[in-house]
Design a protein around this motif. Structure first.
Motif, PDB file in Angstrom:
ATOM      1  N   UNK A  88     -45.377  -9.107  19.442  1.00  0.00           N
ATOM      2  CA  UNK A  88     -45.087  -9.435  18.046  1.00  0.00           C
ATOM      3  C   UNK A  88     -44.725 -10.918  18.008  1.00  0.00           C
ATOM      4  N   UNK A  89     -45.633 -11.736  17.510  1.00  0.00           N
ATOM      5  CA  UNK A  89     -45.424 -13.176  17.637  1.00  0.00           C
ATOM      6  C   UNK A  89     -45.675 -13.953  16.354  1.00  0.00           C
ATOM      7  N   UNK A  90     -46.033 -13.293  15.263  1.00  0.00           N
ATOM      8  CA  UNK A  90     -46.333 -13.997  14.020  1.00  0.00           C
ATOM      9  C   UNK A  90     -45.136 -13.901  13.077  1.00  0.00           C
ATOM     10  N   UNK A  91     -44.528 -15.034  12.818  1.00  0.00           N
ATOM     11  CA  UNK A  91     -43.331 -15.064  11.989  1.00  0.00           C
ATOM     12  C   UNK A  91     -43.655 -15.709  10.649  1.00  0.00           C
ATOM     13  N   UNK A  92     -43.375 -14.970   9.553  1.00  0.00           N
ATOM     14  CA  UNK A  92     -43.568 -15.487   8.204  1.00  0.00           C
ATOM     15  C   UNK A  92     -42.238 -16.073   7.738  1.00  0.00           C
ATOM     16  N   UNK A  93     -42.185 -17.382   7.682  1.00  0.00           N
ATOM     17  CA  UNK A  93     -40.916 -18.070   7.438  1.00  0.00           C
ATOM     18  C   UNK A  93     -40.349 -17.786   6.054  1.00  0.00           C
ATOM     19  N   UNK A 108     -44.825 -10.067  12.245  1.00  0.00           N
ATOM     20  CA  UNK A 108     -46.068  -9.304  12.134  1.00  0.00           C
ATOM     21  C   UNK A 108     -46.677  -9.087  13.509  1.00  0.00           C
ATOM     22  N   UNK A 109     -47.038  -7.845  13.798  1.00  0.00           N
ATOM     23  CA  UNK A 109     -47.776  -7.540  15.018  1.00  0.00           C
ATOM     24  C   UNK A 109     -49.268  -7.684  14.713  1.00  0.00           C
ATOM     25  N   UNK A 110     -49.990  -8.539  15.434  1.00  0.00           N
ATOM     26  CA  UNK A 110     -51.397  -8.779  15.105  1.00  0.00           C
ATOM     27  C   UNK A 110     -52.324  -7.631  15.467  1.00  0.00           C
ATOM     28  N   UNK A 111     -51.865  -6.701  16.285  1.00  0.00           N
ATOM     29  CA  UNK A 111     -52.769  -5.618  16.719  1.00  0.00           C
ATOM     30  C   UNK A 111     -53.009  -4.590  15.626  1.00  0.00           C
ATOM     31  N   UNK A 112     -51.928  -4.067  15.026  1.00  0.00           N
ATOM     32  CA  UNK A 112     -52.077  -2.994  14.036  1.00  0.00           C
ATOM     33  C   UNK A 112     -51.247  -3.240  12.782  1.00  0.00           C
ATOM     34  N   UNK A 113     -50.863  -4.502  12.592  1.00  0.00           N
ATOM     35  CA  UNK A 113     -50.223  -4.961  11.360  1.00  0.00           C
ATOM     36  C   UNK A 113     -48.868  -4.316  11.061  1.00  0.00           C
ATOM     37  N   UNK A 114     -48.158  -3.885  12.057  1.00  0.00           N
ATOM     38  CA  UNK A 114     -46.772  -3.464  11.818  1.00  0.00           C
ATOM     39  C   UNK A 114     -45.948  -4.688  11.444  1.00  0.00           C
ATOM     40  N   UNK A 115     -45.033  -4.523  10.489  1.00  0.00           N
ATOM     41  CA  UNK A 115     -44.182  -5.628  10.058  1.00  0.00           C
ATOM     42  C   UNK A 115     -42.715  -5.233  10.188  1.00  0.00           C
ATOM     43  N   UNK A 116     -41.903  -6.211  10.605  1.00  0.00           N
ATOM     44  CA  UNK A 116     -40.488  -5.982  10.846  1.00  0.00           C
ATOM     45  C   UNK A 116     -39.674  -7.035  10.073  1.00  0.00           C
ATOM     46  N   UNK A 117     -38.553  -6.607   9.524  1.00  0.00           N
ATOM     47  CA  UNK A 117     -37.704  -7.487   8.731  1.00  0.00           C
ATOM     48  C   UNK A 117     -36.643  -8.129   9.631  1.00  0.00           C
ATOM     49  N   UNK A 118     -36.782  -9.434   9.854  1.00  0.00           N
ATOM     50  CA  UNK A 118     -35.856 -10.143  10.742  1.00  0.00           C
ATOM     51  C   UNK A 118     -34.439 -10.142  10.179  1.00  0.00           C
ATOM     52  N   UNK A 119     -34.303 -10.168   8.871  1.00  0.00           N
ATOM     53  CA  UNK A 119     -32.973 -10.235   8.272  1.00  0.00           C
ATOM     54  C   UNK A 119     -32.216  -8.920   8.379  1.00  0.00           C
ATOM     55  N   UNK A 133     -46.614  -0.485   8.421  1.00  0.00           N
ATOM     56  CA  UNK A 133     -47.423  -0.264   9.605  1.00  0.00           C
ATOM     57  C   UNK A 133     -47.020   0.951  10.405  1.00  0.00           C
ATOM     58  N   UNK A 134     -47.722   1.165  11.530  1.00  0.00           N
ATOM     59  CA  UNK A 134     -47.542   2.401  12.306  1.00  0.00           C
ATOM     60  C   UNK A 134     -46.340   2.415  13.242  1.00  0.00           C
ATOM     61  N   UNK A 135     -45.666   1.279  13.444  1.00  0.00           N
ATOM     62  CA  UNK A 135     -44.503   1.286  14.353  1.00  0.00           C
ATOM     63  C   UNK A 135     -43.454   2.274  13.853  1.00  0.00           C
ATOM     64  N   UNK A 136     -42.830   2.988  14.789  1.00  0.00           N
ATOM     65  CA  UNK A 136     -41.927   4.077  14.417  1.00  0.00           C
ATOM     66  C   UNK A 136     -40.452   3.700  14.455  1.00  0.00           C
ATOM     67  N   UNK A 137     -40.103   2.561  15.021  1.00  0.00           N
ATOM     68  CA  UNK A 137     -38.692   2.194  15.115  1.00  0.00           C
ATOM     69  C   UNK A 137     -38.562   0.675  15.129  1.00  0.00           C
ATOM     70  N   UNK A 138     -37.367   0.142  14.840  1.00  0.00           N
ATOM     71  CA  UNK A 138     -37.168  -1.313  14.836  1.00  0.00           C
ATOM     72  C   UNK A 138     -37.373  -1.917  16.219  1.00  0.00           C
ATOM     73  N   UNK A 139     -37.567  -3.233  16.252  1.00  0.00           N
ATOM     74  CA  UNK A 139     -37.614  -3.942  17.521  1.00  0.00           C
ATOM     75  C   UNK A 139     -36.216  -3.960  18.132  1.00  0.00           C
ATOM     76  N   UNK A 140     -36.080  -3.700  19.428  1.00  0.00           N
ATOM     77  CA  UNK A 140     -34.760  -3.792  20.064  1.00  0.00           C
ATOM     78  C   UNK A 140     -34.196  -5.205  19.939  1.00  0.00           C
ATOM     79  N   UNK A 141     -32.890  -5.299  19.674  1.00  0.00           N
ATOM     80  CA  UNK A 141     -32.243  -6.593  19.513  1.00  0.00           C
ATOM     81  C   UNK A 141     -31.477  -6.948  20.782  1.00  0.00           C
ATOM     82  N   UNK A 142     -31.604  -8.226  21.191  1.00  0.00           N
ATOM     83  CA  UNK A 142     -30.873  -8.707  22.352  1.00  0.00           C
ATOM     84  C   UNK A 142     -29.567  -9.348  21.879  1.00  0.00           C
ATOM     85  N   UNK A 143     -28.408  -8.832  22.275  1.00  0.00           N
ATOM     86  CA  UNK A 143     -27.133  -9.448  21.876  1.00  0.00           C
ATOM     87  C   UNK A 143     -27.000 -10.829  22.513  1.00  0.00           C
TER      88      UNK A 143
END
Length: 359
Positions: free
Chosen positions: A292-297, A303-314, A322-332
């Motif tokens: 997941x490397x596309x960031x909409x500022x 945005x994941x370019x493979x299957x268009x899953x989108x995640x809310x950074x805020x 998109x098809x992703x089933x859970x949030x991206x893991x966060x690194x403290x």
């Protein structure tokens, strides 16, 4: 008046169109028919037929050889070595082998149908389709006719070479399944367990966040508002490919984003996971593991370019499309005494696709 009408009717009935319109006017739906049958060279010359047969089964056996080569390339250029040369050679030669195997089957099948199988036109009248004995007998007869016309039953070399080519073409794909996960061993007992492999990454408490791929540590003060930085653990840059550089990087990749602190929606247990609006999330998509490397500022979406899953950074990288089933893991994260960004700990959950079994 009656005589005039009779004359007009007679004139209409006696009028004949020109020869060019006669068929179209008299019978506009009449089929044009089939053109005269032209015999092929293989129909007229037995030697040409033998050459065509040899060509077909030679191509099928070439397909077998290409499939065997693809398997050999998998063994000769193991990607487990971690060397870029082996990885590139592995992809190149396996791809060439599989591609040539399938191409040879396709060319041989087309040449078989065009030069050897019967090319005479047949008319199949429509009839009611019912499950009667006569219908079943007709179906059996259709297969028998197809066998006779294609020569599948008579031409043993073509039949056997086709079967060998099809069976061999599947073999490289079966062999490649071995590379999906390494086998466990005494030295690495968790190698065959995807859950254990993804349970922990290289990140540890106090480990500095560094630029990918240079390994240069990152100061919090150097990140501008709205920036997105690709990050790896600082010690990763010192690893060689033989020491598992690619494997560790694939799990530990992080995307670092800086927002205004008031833009972040953080749960109570994650209030200290960010630093002054800076958040870090795993780059491994939770759908099938693409980066997941596309960031909409403007929207703060990843945005994941493979299957268009989108995640809310805020909002803790929750899935919004998109098809992703859970949030991206966060690194403290936090900062050290010198102002460098460091990890508070490893990820608190396994990274990667959601279909892996999880505790």
């Amino acid at each position: 008046m009656a005589h005039e009408e009779d004359a007009l009717v007679h004139e209409r009935d006696s009028w004949k169109p020109s020869s060019g319109l006669a068929v179209a006017v008299s019978d506009p739906l009449r089929a044009p028919g089939l053109p005269p049958h032209r015999e092929r060279m293989t129909d007229k010359d037995p030697a040409a037929m033998k050459r065509a047969v040899r060509t077909v089964y030679t191509l099928f056996y070439l397909s077998v050889a290409a499939s065997i080569w693809a398997i050999a390339a998998y063994v000769l250029f193991p990607i487990e070595s971690g060397l870029i040369v082996d990885i590139r050679a592995n992809n190149l030669f396996i791809g060439l082998g599989i591609g040539l195997a399938l191409l040879a089957i396709g060319i041989a099948a087309i040449h078989w149908t065009k030069a050897i199988m019967s090319d005479k036109e047949h008319i199949e009248p429509r009839h009611a389709t019912r499950g009667r004995d006569a219908t079943r007998a007709a179906a059996v007869q259709a297969f028998a006719d197809a066998n006779e016309e294609s020569g599948f039953g008579r031409r043993a070399m073509i039949r056997n070479s086709l079967i060998a080519a099809v069976v061999a073409s599947v073999a490289p794909g079966i062999v490649l399944f071995r590379g999906l996960a390494p086998h466990s061993s005494a030295a690495n007992p968790i190698a065959g367990d995807p859950v254990a492999l993804l349970e922990h990454t290289m990140w540890e408490e106090g480990m500095r966040l560094a630029h990918d791929p240079t390994g240069k540590p990152i100061r919090a003060a150097d990140l501008t508002l709205g920036s997105a930085v690709h990050v790896i653990p600082e010690p990763l840059a010192e690893l060689s490919h033989e020491d598992g550089y690619l494997e560790e990087k694939a799990k530990a990749l992080v995307l670092l984003v800086r927002l205004l602190p008031e833009q972040l929606i953080e749960s109570e247990e994650r209030r200290d996971w960010s630093y002054n609006g800076i958040v870090a999330y795993s780059k491994v998509c939770t759908h099938v593991g693409c980066p997941v490397a596309l960031y909409e500022q403007q929207t703060h979406h990843l945005l994941c370019p493979c299957h268009q899953s989108q995640f809310d950074v805020t909002d803790e990288a929750k899935v919004i499309f998109g098809p992703a089933a859970r949030p991206l893991p966060q690194l403290p994260i936090t900062v050290d005494d010198e102002g460098y960004l460091i990890a508070r700990s490893d990820f608190t959950e396994p990274v990667g696709p959601s279909f892996w079994e999880r505790h």
